[in-house]
Design an enzyme around this catalytic site. Structure first.
Site, short mmCIF file in Angstrom:
data_model
loop_
_atom_site.label_atom_id
_atom_site.label_comp_id
_atom_site.label_asym_id
_atom_site.label_seq_id
_atom_site.Cartn_x
_atom_site.Cartn_y
_atom_site.Cartn_z
N SER A 95 0.84 -1.20 0.00
CA SER A 95 0.00 0.00 0.00
C SER A 95 0.88 1.26 0.00
O SER A 95 1.70 1.43 -0.90
CB SER A 95 -0.96 -0.06 1.19
OG SER A 95 -2.02 0.85 1.04
N HIS B 191 -7.40 -5.94 0.36
CA HIS B 191 -6.25 -5.04 0.34
C HIS B 191 -5.12 -5.53 1.26
O HIS B 191 -3.96 -5.37 0.96
CB HIS B 191 -6.69 -3.63 0.75
CG HIS B 191 -5.60 -2.60 0.66
ND1 HIS B 191 -4.87 -2.41 -0.50
CD2 HIS B 191 -5.12 -1.73 1.57
CE1 HIS B 191 -3.97 -1.43 -0.29
NE2 HIS B 191 -4.11 -1.02 0.96
#
Length: 253
Positions: A84, A234
């Site tokens: 991320s 994610h």
């Protein structure tokens, strides 16, 4: 100097956590990589974990922090793995200082611009009034009014620590994040390229890397492989660590 967890002996591998994360998030996978002949450096970025707090917060300064860390520990030809926001740091590091990086692994983030989307999480974190000396349970109860997902709450609660025997606090620098949240979504500069082996991993339940983003990825990283981790969103390394580990090890060999 950035705080880090160092484990194992062999080829250096730097692991860079995401926004509101810390090196501890990579404890179990880091140990697995260390057993395969890597010296793992799981770092805490500035304003995160046990690293220093600073008003300046951008990808450029985070990259310089990591470069300084490498210089201090005399690390070269590193494998860089970033998730991320940490993936954005990893991309900028590899394209700015390619001599430092032998292989690049980016987990569930692309080089494109991302609009701010952490507002609800920040609202929940800002709702905690530590002057009232809340317990860990009180903090979780307040967060649950804003953040319904149990896993996300647990991830955030890892940042709680006892500042004094009676006083909890967050390890991260919430004030700076409130001011600089736009920074997180910054795109990689158009002209930046990294020509060495690169692996992008995305979760099949995540929308951070779309098929439409492949062209931009290949523009910056012409040798990139892009693979999808099944049954993962994610936080793909936490949701399907087995497949994540296997994809990374296959790429390393």
């Amino acid at each position: 100097m950035l705080h880090s967890r160092i484990e194992g002996e062999g080829k250096p591998m730097i692991i860079i956590h995401g926004f509101l994360g810390m090196s501890d998030n990579w404890k179990s996978l880091g140990s697995q990589f260390a057993l395969q002949g890597f010296q793992i450096h799981a770092i805490d970025l500035r304003n995160h974990g046990k690293s220093f707090h600073a008003d300046e917060f951008s990808y450029e300064v985070m990259v310089e922090d990591v470069k300084q860390y490498c210089n201090c520990h005399q690390l070269t030809n590193c494998v860089i793995l970033g998730h991320s926001m940490g993936g954005k740091v990893a991309m900028l590091l590899a394209t700015t200082y390619p001599e430092l990086v032998s292989k690049l692994i980016v987990a569930d983030i692309g080089p494109k611009y991302y609009a701010p989307h952490h507002q609800t999480i920040l609202a929940g974190l800002n709702a905690i009034d530590f002057s009232k000396k809340p317990s860990r349970g009180d903090v979780e109860e307040e967060l649950s009014k804003y953040i319904k997902d149990f896993g996300t709450r647990q991830f955030l609660l890892k940042n709680l620590y006892w500042k004094t025997p009676e006083q909890l606090a967050f390890r991260f620098n919430l004030n700076v994040f409130n001011e600089k949240i736009e920074t997180i979504g910054t795109a990689l500069p158009f002209e930046n390229q990294f020509l060495k082996p690169t692996l992008f991993l995305r979760g099949d339940k995540s929308d951070y890397i779309l098929d439409a983003d492949f062209e931009t990825i290949y523009h910056h990283f012409p040798t990139a492989e892009i693979h999808t981790i099944k049954n993962a969103g994610h936080w793909l390394h936490a949701e399907n660590p087995k497949d994540f580990y296997e994809h990374v090890m296959r790429f390393m060999k």
